[in-house]
Design an enzyme around this catalytic site. Structure first.
Site: not given
Length: 399
Positions: A129, A198, A223-224, A374
């Site tokens: 990312f 990560d 938050y995922k 996605r």
């Protein structure tokens, strides 16, 4: 697809057998098929009431007293201990606070310092990312290191006596590929370097095993798949044997051994609290704490979530093959369970426009440039009938 059964019939059977099906009641949902929990998890139903109490009573009535009487001061470590079993860590090894980016910076600089003299190269996941790469470059400038981008599978061959730290993503954010954390961590350790993982796209979706596999440092967002809410605080893991030597590049009063001593010289706190920096974001932090309560249900475990995740993604791929015109999309998420996270990525020439049409039709995924559709699968609140519907709408959108 099972011989003699339609996708619709198969979905009904799978939902009837779903041991996590009742957990859906713990979330605020509607008729939309929500396949973007790998970007922002759904709202847990208990969070609004908890925040109302925090705002009206703890802040509104108790005010400053809540730092002690309501446990605000100890929240970063307390909530870290709630996350710990979800990523395979012992209590006292995770502190919650700041953003993922800030924690990556802390971890990388501390990793270089842990590695010691003569090691001046940071290896970074070549498909990472973007933020991870930006932070790695900044950490390298600060520590006098160089940065080299390497595909995760090529890391063992790239390691050498100059390698200080290796920053890797457990799951590739574009493709959903799950990287081999145990083997890569072992290779990094054998080379005398420090591993930094990560976990943004794996925590809360699949087993991680930080302690078991000897991971040195790790970071992740909440938050995922942990459903902590937009901008909810991230976390930092420091292996037990490294805590005494963990040297944060962001020493703040919250990580001081005597935070209220107001001494001009800095002395780091013991254990996980030395990963703290400044005053924690209490409203977001306590919303996260409430969100994590779902993991205390007897029917919820990381193993159960992983099993359903694989079943959901398998079924989605089967439905796509059944419904979508041949050649219109191409899966880039690995078929092998050992290499798959909790998402499915499909390459499609007009992916951006297709996703816009899908969202308008009530199926919410997301688009990653230049050509990736996605879809994230959160087993705590997603059912098989929704997966079948999503594939059918995708096919209609592509026809």
């Amino acid at each position: 697809m099972s011989e003699g059964s339609s996708p619709h019939e198969r979905a009904r059977k799978l939902d009837a057998e779903d041991r996590l099906g009742a957990v859906r009641e713990e979330f605020v949902l509607d008729d939309v098929v929500y396949l973007d929990g790998n970007s922002l998890g759904a709202l847990p139903a208990n969070v609004p009431g908890r925040l109302d109490d925090v705002v009206r009573r703890e802040w509104g009535q108790l005010r400053i007293r809540s730092w002690t009487e309501s446990g605000w001061w100890t929240a970063p470590e307390r909530i870290g201990d709630l996350i710990a079993p979800l990523v395979g860590a012992a209590p006292g090894r995770i502190v919650v606070g700041d953003s993922t980016s800030v924690n990556i910076f802390k971890a990388l600089v501390a990793a270089v310092r842990l590695a010691g003299e003569g090691r001046d190269e940071i290896l970074v996941d070549a498909a990472t990312f973007p933020t991870d790469g930006y932070i790695a470059a900044s950490a390298a400038r600060m520590t006098g290191c160089s940065v080299r981008a390497v595909a995760p599978g090529e890391v063992p061959g790239a390691l050498g006596p100059r390698t200080a730290a290796v920053l890797l993503n457990h799951v590739d954010y574009r493709t959903g590929r799950l990287h081999d954390l145990p083997a890569l961590t072992a290779a990094v350790r054998a080379a005398g370097a420090v591993s930094v993982w990560d976990l943004c796209h794996s925590a809360g979706a699949l087993p991680v095993g930080l302690d078991e596999h000897g991971v040195d440092l790790a970071v992740g967002c909440t938050y995922k798949f942990l459903n902590g809410g937009p901008g909810s605080p991230a976390y930092l893991y420091v292996r037990g044997e490294h805590q005494a030597a963990f040297d944060s590049p962001l020493p703040g009063w919250n990580s001081h051994a005597e935070p209220f001593g107001m001494r001009p010289e800095y002395e780091a706190a013991d254990g996980a609290p030395r990963g703290r920096v400044g005053t924690p974001d209490i409203l977001s932090m306590l919303a996260l704490e409430a969100a994590l309560a779902v993991w205390s249900r007897p029917d919820v475990s990381v193993a159960a979530v992983r099993a359903k995740s694989l079943a959901l993604t398998d079924f989605f791929l089967e439905c796509v093959e059944e419904y979508v015109p041949a050649g219109r999309v191409r899966p880039v998420t690995p078929a092998a369970h050992a290499e798959r996270g909790s998402q499915v990525a499909l390459v499609c020439d007009d992916a951006g426009e297709v996703m816009d049409r899908l969202i308008a039709a009530g199926v919410v995924g997301d688009f990653r440039a230049p050509d990736v559709l996605r879809f994230g699968f959160t087993p705590l609140y997603l059912g098989f009938a929704e997966v079948e519907r999503a594939a059918k709408v995708l096919a209609e959108t592509l026809t």
